[in-house]
Design an enzyme around this catalytic site. Structure first.
Site, PDB file in Angstrom:
ATOM      1  N   LYS A 136       0.847  -1.191   0.000  1.00 38.75           N
ATOM      2  CA  LYS A 136       0.000   0.000   0.000  1.00 38.75           C
ATOM      3  C   LYS A 136       0.884   1.243   0.000  1.00 38.75           C
ATOM      4  O   LYS A 136       1.740   1.414   0.873  1.00 38.75           O
ATOM      5  CB  LYS A 136      -0.851   0.019   1.279  1.00 38.75           C
ATOM      6  CG  LYS A 136      -2.290  -0.373   1.065  1.00 38.75           C
ATOM      7  CD  LYS A 136      -3.032  -0.276   2.382  1.00 38.75           C
ATOM      8  CE  LYS A 136      -4.522  -0.191   2.188  1.00 38.75           C
ATOM      9  NZ  LYS A 136      -5.223  -0.106   3.463  1.00 38.75           N
TER      10      LYS A 136
HETATM   11  O1  G3P Z   1      -7.989   0.187   5.026  1.00 38.87           O
HETATM   12  C1  G3P Z   1      -8.239   1.530   5.157  1.00 38.87           C
HETATM   13  C2  G3P Z   1      -9.644   1.975   5.408  1.00 38.87           C
HETATM   14  O2  G3P Z   1     -10.568   1.024   5.089  1.00 38.87           O
HETATM   15  C3  G3P Z   1      -9.835   2.692   6.699  1.00 38.87           C
HETATM   16  O3  G3P Z   1     -11.167   2.827   7.097  1.00 38.87           O
HETATM   17  O4  G3P Z   1     -12.902   3.389   8.780  1.00 38.87           O
HETATM   18  O5  G3P Z   1     -10.491   3.980   9.228  1.00 38.87           O
HETATM   19  O6  G3P Z   1     -11.793   5.212   7.527  1.00 38.87           O
HETATM   20  P1  G3P Z   1     -11.610   3.910   8.213  1.00 38.87           P
END
Ligand code: G3P
Length: 219
Positions: A84
């Site tokens: 990533k």
């Molecule tokens: O993998 C990254 C992403 O899905 C993060 O999600 O909920 O922390 O915005 P969130």
């Protein structure tokens, strides 16, 4: 639309794998640190051994040479690992180089069509628009997914759209309708996707009817 799990929790990944519908995993530094885990490499290798599909592990350094070196190192951890890289100018340079080396990349923290387009041109395998985080600041995160899907289709770009930062089951429905190739979902959302109260009521009713007939001596 394929389903990835957005977690670094080994128990959740094992449980997801048993369901037979999880074909990949995405992690990020926050998710890994939530597990209180020290050995990043060991964790990613374990996840890669549970899920044979793509497992995203993020670089945790800044600067082109630093990200490149770490990305190349991460890429050696398992054959199914995907690195990533953030959606920045430095990230773009790193992605272009990694793509030439056949290292798979998930361009993360994507918040605009322009970022997604440049990532695709650089050769990223996946681009991850963060739906929930855009919603958080009053923008329509799913609209971005739709627009990226449309642009990639229009130009027949091979990069897959991975809807990330998914917060609830309706996000999954919208991502599927928008044409996202993949949605990466937290474990609780995966469970919510399958749950329906009428299914539970229906099972209870079928079983109680069945038992009643059995008690009455039926077959
Ligand atoms: O993998 C990254 C992403 O899905 C993060 O999600 O909920 O922390 O915005 P969130």
């Amino acid at each position: 639309m394929r389903i990835f799990l957005d977690t670094a929790n080994i128990d959740q990944i094992r449980e997801g794998a048993r369901l037979g519908v999880v074909t990949g995993v995405t992690t990020n530094p926050t998710l890994v640190s939530k597990e209180g885990l020290k050995d990043y490499r060991a964790v990613v290798k374990e996840i890669c051994s549970i899920i044979p599909g793509p497992v995203s592990a993020e670089v945790v350094v800044e600067g082109v040479p630093e990200m490149l070196a770490q990305a190349r190192e991460i890429a050696t951890w398992a054959p199914n690992v995907v690195v990533k890289i953030p959606s920045t100018a430095d990230g773009l340079e790193v992605i272009s180089t990694l793509a030439k080396e056949d290292i798979k990349v998930n361009m993360t923290l994507c918040f605009s069509v322009n970022q997604a387009l440049l990532g695709a041109l650089a050769g990223t395998t996946y681009v991850s628009p963060f739906v929930g985080r855009l919603d958080d600041v009053g923008h329509d995160g799913m609209q971005l997914v739709k627009e990226i899907v449309d642009v990639f289709r229009y130009y027949q770009l091979k990069t897959e759209v991975l809807a990330a930062s998914i917060r609830h089951p309706l996000h999954c429905v919208a991502a599927a309708k928008a044409g996202a190739h993949i949605a990466t979902v937290p474990f609780n959302v995966l469970m919510q996707m399958m749950r329906h109260p009428l299914t539970d009521v229906g099972i209870a009713r079928f079983l109680s009817d069945w038992r009643r007939v059995q008690q009455q001596g039926g077959k």
